[in-house]
Design an enzyme around this catalytic site. Structure first.
Site, mmCIF file in Angstrom:
data_model
loop_
_atom_site.group_PDB
_atom_site.id
_atom_site.type_symbol
_atom_site.label_atom_id
_atom_site.label_comp_id
_atom_site.label_asym_id
_atom_site.label_seq_id
_atom_site.Cartn_x
_atom_site.Cartn_y
_atom_site.Cartn_z
ATOM 1 N N SER A 1 0.478 -1.921 0.176
ATOM 2 C CA SER A 1 -0.012 -0.568 0.163
ATOM 3 C C SER A 1 1.156 1.408 0.026
ATOM 4 O O SER A 1 1.857 1.591 -0.934
ATOM 5 C CB SER A 1 -1.235 0.234 1.250
ATOM 6 O OG SER A 1 -1.468 0.638 0.651
ATOM 7 N N ASP B 1 -6.572 2.493 -1.629
ATOM 8 C CA ASP B 1 -7.370 1.772 -1.388
ATOM 9 C C ASP B 1 -7.955 3.672 -0.394
ATOM 10 O O ASP B 1 -8.428 3.520 0.277
ATOM 11 C CB ASP B 1 -7.827 1.228 -0.023
ATOM 12 C CG ASP B 1 -6.270 0.779 0.454
ATOM 13 O OD1 ASP B 1 -5.414 1.730 0.677
ATOM 14 O OD2 ASP B 1 -6.200 -0.547 1.322
ATOM 15 N N ARG C 1 1.642 6.203 18.992
ATOM 16 C CA ARG C 1 0.611 5.062 19.337
ATOM 17 C C ARG C 1 1.788 3.924 17.759
ATOM 18 O O ARG C 1 2.829 4.611 17.188
ATOM 19 C CB ARG C 1 -0.577 4.417 18.724
ATOM 20 C CG ARG C 1 -0.649 5.214 17.161
ATOM 21 C CD ARG C 1 -2.002 5.270 17.036
ATOM 22 N NE ARG C 1 -2.282 3.552 16.434
ATOM 23 C CZ ARG C 1 -1.767 3.834 14.999
ATOM 24 N NH1 ARG C 1 -1.385 3.876 14.159
ATOM 25 N NH2 ARG C 1 -2.179 2.219 14.245
HETATM 26 C C1 G16 Z 1 -3.111 0.358 6.270
HETATM 27 C C2 G16 Z 1 -4.368 -0.059 7.517
HETATM 28 C C3 G16 Z 1 -5.560 1.963 7.935
HETATM 29 C C4 G16 Z 1 -4.139 2.017 8.627
HETATM 30 C C5 G16 Z 1 -3.147 2.954 8.230
HETATM 31 C C6 G16 Z 1 -1.489 3.186 8.234
HETATM 32 O O1 G16 Z 1 -3.445 1.273 5.216
HETATM 33 O O2 G16 Z 1 -5.191 -0.130 6.269
HETATM 34 O O3 G16 Z 1 -6.651 1.762 8.092
HETATM 35 O O4 G16 Z 1 -4.728 3.441 8.885
HETATM 36 O O5 G16 Z 1 -1.794 1.692 7.507
HETATM 37 O O6 G16 Z 1 -1.331 1.888 9.564
HETATM 38 P P1 G16 Z 1 -0.062 2.305 10.834
HETATM 39 O O7 G16 Z 1 -0.380 3.852 11.351
HETATM 40 O O8 G16 Z 1 -0.557 1.580 12.052
HETATM 41 O O9 G16 Z 1 0.777 1.941 10.348
HETATM 42 P P2 G16 Z 1 -3.103 1.104 4.062
HETATM 43 O O10 G16 Z 1 -2.950 1.584 3.023
HETATM 44 O O11 G16 Z 1 -1.265 1.000 4.151
HETATM 45 O O12 G16 Z 1 -3.538 0.158 3.497
#
Ligand code: G16
Length: 542
Positions: free
Chosen positions: A65, A281, A497
């Protein structure tokens, strides 16, 4: 069993680097692509077991992603197109981390715990993004599926939400749509064109949108989509992958975090623009004003626009359906305030990760969920959909018009997961129908200035949070430090976080001025660095 002999043989061809430990994170496994071959093979195995268990088709998407090109990852898709359940995320982590000689034992443990009938047929759909590593990694998934005798359908290059859509179509026997890329365009573009018939006096200028494809799969798919739009939307596509690097200084994550337009894109003053992320997405909108100031319309603004539109239609249709907006701690305080105080809708806050938001949104007739980073969609309960359908048949005049608009709105939305393409079509249709400019949309409420930063620590798991990630419960003293810093500034809020997709701790701060938000984010980053084992040098002020 012959099946297990095959697993042993194949598994040896996809060896796990000894000692490597990875977690199924916010959206699956994600790390440098070189470390993922065994994970992919094992997720092929697990998806096959999940398919046998549910007697349904399961999806496996190879993508990282928003992460940089050198990373990759994998997301598992459950029968209705939603993210896999927490229990199976746990199995995924166990299987991924079993040392080479323990793979069979780990597999058998899952089979036993879930009482899986191994003679049951299994079907797995596979998709991948445009990363150079995705080709061989998706082959490793296929090896895993065939080692357990599963059938596969390889969709090749698709967006993540397209794969989620295929899985749902397949498991609803076509009720949700046809499980092909063509079926995807047909369904969503048809609904979009029906919606835009309600937009009067829309000029060619208003139908124009500049799209930043993040040099990823979304760009390829926007090209395919265009011919289905019947000139109701004129897209200028930038960062289409022909020259630039995936997600590098472009894409939704870059634009949101940097609060700047992407490179590689012409942003004319006042014009409506949007950015996708690397697997399409997520989506964010923006424009620059006549003074060159950048204005971001993120997931919060998107949720506000959509819920306003839906609320108006419900009133016009005379339908009494409960509508809620689901956000995370990253939601700008102004957006939450506007939704609760002005729009009077129910607002819920969950942990980061669409799986959490999706789940919360399912509790309402209509659940609009968006992360501030632009990841989101709208869910309609079965009962709500039936009521709308019934009303399109039983009503007349303004009520019928509103019911038909609701019906087409349901059909333009990919209810399986956040989808940049489907969200874009919905937003474009709403703006056209309401005759609204991006500036008017932006003016619905004013964001509080905010800042997001990343801090490197030696082990991000030392940070534990509670209250939908709004409070740090460990390490000791961190929350008290954050609280003391927040009290120094006006209208301030901050939280930290551990990321579930990158090896960093995320810091969010908002306050009454940009200077205060920046200073607070920096001071909180320092607190994280000092109290949570920071590495690589103390964070510098912005
Ligand atoms: C993914 C998740 C999202 C999240 C993002 C960042 O997005 O599907 O829900 O907000 O990661 O997550 P974190 O802050 O835990 O790194 P994507 O678009 O990278 O698949």
């Amino acid at each position: 069993m012959a099946q297990f002999q095959d697993v042993s043989k194949q598994s040896a061809l996809h060896p796990k680097p000894a000692g490597l430990v990875l977690q199924y994170g916010t959206a699956g496994f994600r790390t440098n692509a070189k470390l993922l071959d065994h994970i992919m093979f094992r997720m092929g195995l697990l998806a096959t077991l999940r398919s046998k268990k549910t007697n349904a088709t399961i999806g496996v998407m190879v993508t990282a992603s928003h992460n940089p090109e050198e990373d990759n990852g994998v997301k598992l898709v459950d029968p209705m197109g939603e993210m896999v359940t927490p229990t199976w995320e746990g199995y995924a982590t166990q299987l991924a981390n079993a040392e080479q000689e323990d793979v069979l034992a780990a597999l058998k443990e899952i089979i036993e715990k879930e009482a899986i009938n191994m003679s049951q047929e299994a079907d797995v759909f596979i998709g991948k993004d445009t990363r150079s590593s995705s080709e061989s990694l998706s082959k490793a998934v296929l090896d895993g599926v065939s080692a357990l005798g599963g059938h596969n359908k390889d969709y090749g290059l698709v967006t993540t939400p397209q794969l989620h859509y295929m899985v749902r179509c397949q498991n609803t026997q076509g009720k949700y749509g046809e499980a092909t890329v063509e079926g995807y365009y047909t369904k969503f573009c048809h609904a979009f064109i029906q919606l835009t018939k309600n937009a009067s006096n829309c000029t060619d200028d208003q139908k124009h949108l500049s799209v930043d494809g993040a040099n990823g799969i979304g760009a390829l798919k926007v090209r395919e989509l265009e011919s289905h739009l019947k000139k109701e939307l004129h897209i200028s596509l930038f960062n289409d992958g022909s020259a630039g690097k995936l997600n590098h200084q472009c894409g939704a994550d870059f634009v949101k975090v940097q609060q700047n337009p992407p490179t590689g894109m012409t942003v004319n003053s006042g014009e409506r623009c949007c950015s996708f992320d690397g697997d399409a997405d997520r989506i964010v909108y923006y424009y620059t004003d006549s003074e060159g100031h950048f204005h971001l319309l993120d997931g919060d603004k998107i949720a506000t626009l959509i819920s306003t539109f839906l609320k108006e239609l419900l009133t016009q249709a005379g339908l009494d359906l409960e509508i809620a907006v689901v956000q995370t701690a990253y939601a700008n305080g102004s957006s939450t305030n506007y939704l609760e105080e002005t729009m009077k809708v129910i607002v819920r806050c969950t942990k980061t990760g669409v799986k959490h938001l999706h789940h919360a949104a399912q509790e309402f007739d209509i659940g609009v969920y968006f992360e501030a980073n632009g990841h989101g969609t709208v869910l309609f309960s079965e009962a709500a959909q039936e009521k709308v359908q019934q009303l399109t048949e039983d009503s007349s005049g303004e009520r019928k018009r509103a019911a038909l608009l609701l019906q087409n709105t349901i059909d333009v939305i990919n209810q399986t997961v956040g989808d940049a393409i489907s969200d874009m079509l919905l937003i474009e249709a709403i703006l056209a129908i309401k005759g609204m400019t991006i500036q008017q949309w932006d003016a619905m409420y004013e964001d509080l200035p905010s800042r997001q930063l990343k801090v490197k620590v030696s082990d991000r798991r030392v940070i534990d949070t509670a209250d939908a990630e709004r409070r740090a419960v460990s390490p000791a003293g961190l929350q008290e430090a954050i609280g003391a810093l927040v009290r120094k500034y006006g209208r301030a809020r901050s939280f930290v976080r551990p990321s579930g997709t990158e090896d960093v701790v995320r810091v969010y701060a908002e306050a009454d001025t940009q200077e205060s938000a920046d200073a607070l984010a920096h001071e909180v980053s320092l607190a994280v660095y000092r109290l949570a084992g920071g590495v690589g040098g103390e964070p510098k002020p912005l």
